[in-house]
Design a protein around this motif. Structure first.
Motif, PDB file in Angstrom:
ATOM      1  N   ARG A  36       0.841  -1.218   0.000  1.00  0.00           N
ATOM      2  CA  ARG A  36       0.000   0.000   0.000  1.00  0.00           C
ATOM      3  C   ARG A  36       0.866   1.254   0.000  1.00  0.00           C
ATOM      4  O   ARG A  36       0.599   2.214  -0.730  1.00  0.00           O
ATOM      5  N   ARG A  37       1.921   1.256   0.828  1.00  0.00           N
ATOM      6  CA  ARG A  37       2.808   2.417   0.912  1.00  0.00           C
ATOM      7  C   ARG A  37       3.513   2.653  -0.422  1.00  0.00           C
ATOM      8  O   ARG A  37       3.593   3.790  -0.895  1.00  0.00           O
ATOM      9  N   ARG A  38       4.007   1.588  -1.032  1.00  0.00           N
ATOM     10  CA  ARG A  38       4.707   1.730  -2.311  1.00  0.00           C
ATOM     11  C   ARG A  38       3.768   2.207  -3.417  1.00  0.00           C
ATOM     12  O   ARG A  38       4.161   3.019  -4.261  1.00  0.00           O
ATOM     13  N   LYS A  39       2.539   1.718  -3.412  1.00  0.00           N
ATOM     14  CA  LYS A  39       1.566   2.169  -4.417  1.00  0.00           C
ATOM     15  C   LYS A  39       1.254   3.654  -4.226  1.00  0.00           C
ATOM     16  O   LYS A  39       1.146   4.397  -5.196  1.00  0.00           O
ATOM     17  N   ALA A  40       1.117   4.077  -2.970  1.00  0.00           N
ATOM     18  CA  ALA A  40       0.842   5.483  -2.692  1.00  0.00           C
ATOM     19  C   ALA A  40       2.022   6.350  -3.146  1.00  0.00           C
ATOM     20  O   ALA A  40       1.829   7.424  -3.725  1.00  0.00           O
ATOM     21  N   GLN A  41       3.239   5.889  -2.904  1.00  0.00           N
ATOM     22  CA  GLN A  41       4.418   6.635  -3.346  1.00  0.00           C
ATOM     23  C   GLN A  41       4.461   6.731  -4.862  1.00  0.00           C
ATOM     24  O   GLN A  41       4.771   7.789  -5.412  1.00  0.00           O
ATOM     25  N   ALA A  42       4.125   5.647  -5.546  1.00  0.00           N
ATOM     26  CA  ALA A  42       4.130   5.651  -7.008  1.00  0.00           C
ATOM     27  C   ALA A  42       3.072   6.613  -7.536  1.00  0.00           C
ATOM     28  O   ALA A  42       3.318   7.347  -8.508  1.00  0.00           O
ATOM     29  N   ARG A  43       1.892   6.622  -6.909  1.00  0.00           N
ATOM     30  CA  ARG A  43       0.837   7.565  -7.332  1.00  0.00           C
ATOM     31  C   ARG A  43       1.290   9.004  -7.133  1.00  0.00           C
ATOM     32  O   ARG A  43       1.073   9.864  -7.985  1.00  0.00           O
ATOM     33  N   ASP A  44       1.922   9.283  -5.988  1.00  0.00           N
ATOM     34  CA  ASP A  44       2.400  10.640  -5.717  1.00  0.00           C
ATOM     35  C   ASP A  44       3.440  11.066  -6.745  1.00  0.00           C
ATOM     36  O   ASP A  44       3.403  12.197  -7.231  1.00  0.00           O
ATOM     37  N   ARG A  45       4.353  10.168  -7.068  1.00  0.00           N
ATOM     38  CA  ARG A  45       5.367  10.490  -8.079  1.00  0.00           C
ATOM     39  C   ARG A  45       4.739  10.736  -9.430  1.00  0.00           C
ATOM     40  O   ARG A  45       5.111  11.662 -10.149  1.00  0.00           O
ATOM     41  N   THR A  48       2.786  14.112  -9.245  1.00  0.00           N
ATOM     42  CA  THR A  48       3.700  15.241  -9.137  1.00  0.00           C
ATOM     43  C   THR A  48       4.431  15.463 -10.467  1.00  0.00           C
ATOM     44  O   THR A  48       4.633  16.597 -10.891  1.00  0.00           O
ATOM     45  N   GLY A  49       4.773  14.413 -11.135  1.00  0.00           N
ATOM     46  CA  GLY A  49       5.512  14.517 -12.393  1.00  0.00           C
ATOM     47  C   GLY A  49       4.673  15.055 -13.534  1.00  0.00           C
ATOM     48  O   GLY A  49       5.190  15.635 -14.480  1.00  0.00           O
TER      49      GLY A  49
END
Length: 51
Positions: A36-45, A48-49
Protein backbone atom coordinates in the motif's frame (compact mmCIF):
# COMPACT_ATOMS: atom_id res chain seq x y z
CA UNK A 1 21.57 -51.30 21.91
CA UNK A 2 18.78 -49.25 23.30
CA UNK A 3 17.03 -46.59 21.34
CA UNK A 4 15.71 -43.48 22.95
CA UNK A 5 12.80 -41.68 21.48
CA UNK A 6 12.02 -38.09 22.08
CA UNK A 7 8.83 -37.44 23.93
CA UNK A 8 7.22 -34.67 22.02
CA UNK A 9 4.06 -33.50 23.60
CA UNK A 10 1.21 -32.66 21.25
CA UNK A 11 0.71 -29.40 23.14
CA UNK A 12 4.23 -28.26 22.30
CA UNK A 13 3.66 -28.89 18.60
CA UNK A 14 0.35 -27.05 18.78
CA UNK A 15 2.03 -24.08 20.47
CA UNK A 16 4.73 -23.99 17.80
CA UNK A 17 2.07 -24.09 15.09
CA UNK A 18 0.22 -21.19 16.71
CA UNK A 19 3.45 -19.19 16.89
CA UNK A 20 4.17 -20.00 13.27
CA UNK A 21 0.65 -19.01 12.22
CA UNK A 22 0.92 -15.74 14.17
CA UNK A 23 4.26 -14.99 12.54
CA UNK A 24 2.88 -15.73 9.08
CA UNK A 25 -0.09 -13.43 9.75
CA UNK A 26 2.23 -10.62 10.93
CA UNK A 27 4.46 -11.02 7.88
CA UNK A 28 1.48 -11.06 5.53
CA UNK A 29 0.11 -7.86 7.08
CA UNK A 30 3.53 -6.20 6.86
CA UNK A 31 3.74 -7.11 3.17
CA UNK A 32 0.27 -5.67 2.51
CA UNK A 33 1.16 -2.45 4.35
CA UNK A 34 4.42 -2.20 2.38
CA UNK A 35 2.56 -2.69 -0.90
CA UNK A 36 0.00 0.00 0.00
CA UNK A 37 2.81 2.42 0.91
CA UNK A 38 4.71 1.73 -2.31
CA UNK A 39 1.57 2.17 -4.42
CA UNK A 40 0.84 5.48 -2.69
CA UNK A 41 4.42 6.63 -3.35
CA UNK A 42 4.13 5.65 -7.01
CA UNK A 43 0.84 7.57 -7.33
CA UNK A 44 2.40 10.64 -5.72
CA UNK A 45 5.37 10.49 -8.08
CA UNK A 46 3.09 10.06 -11.07
CA UNK A 47 0.80 12.93 -10.02
CA UNK A 48 3.70 15.24 -9.14
CA UNK A 49 5.51 14.52 -12.39
CA UNK A 50 2.50 15.37 -14.59
CA UNK A 51 2.11 18.95 -13.28
Amino acid sequence: MTETKKNTAPQKNADEKLKSDDKQARLAEALRANLRRRKAQARDRRDTGSK
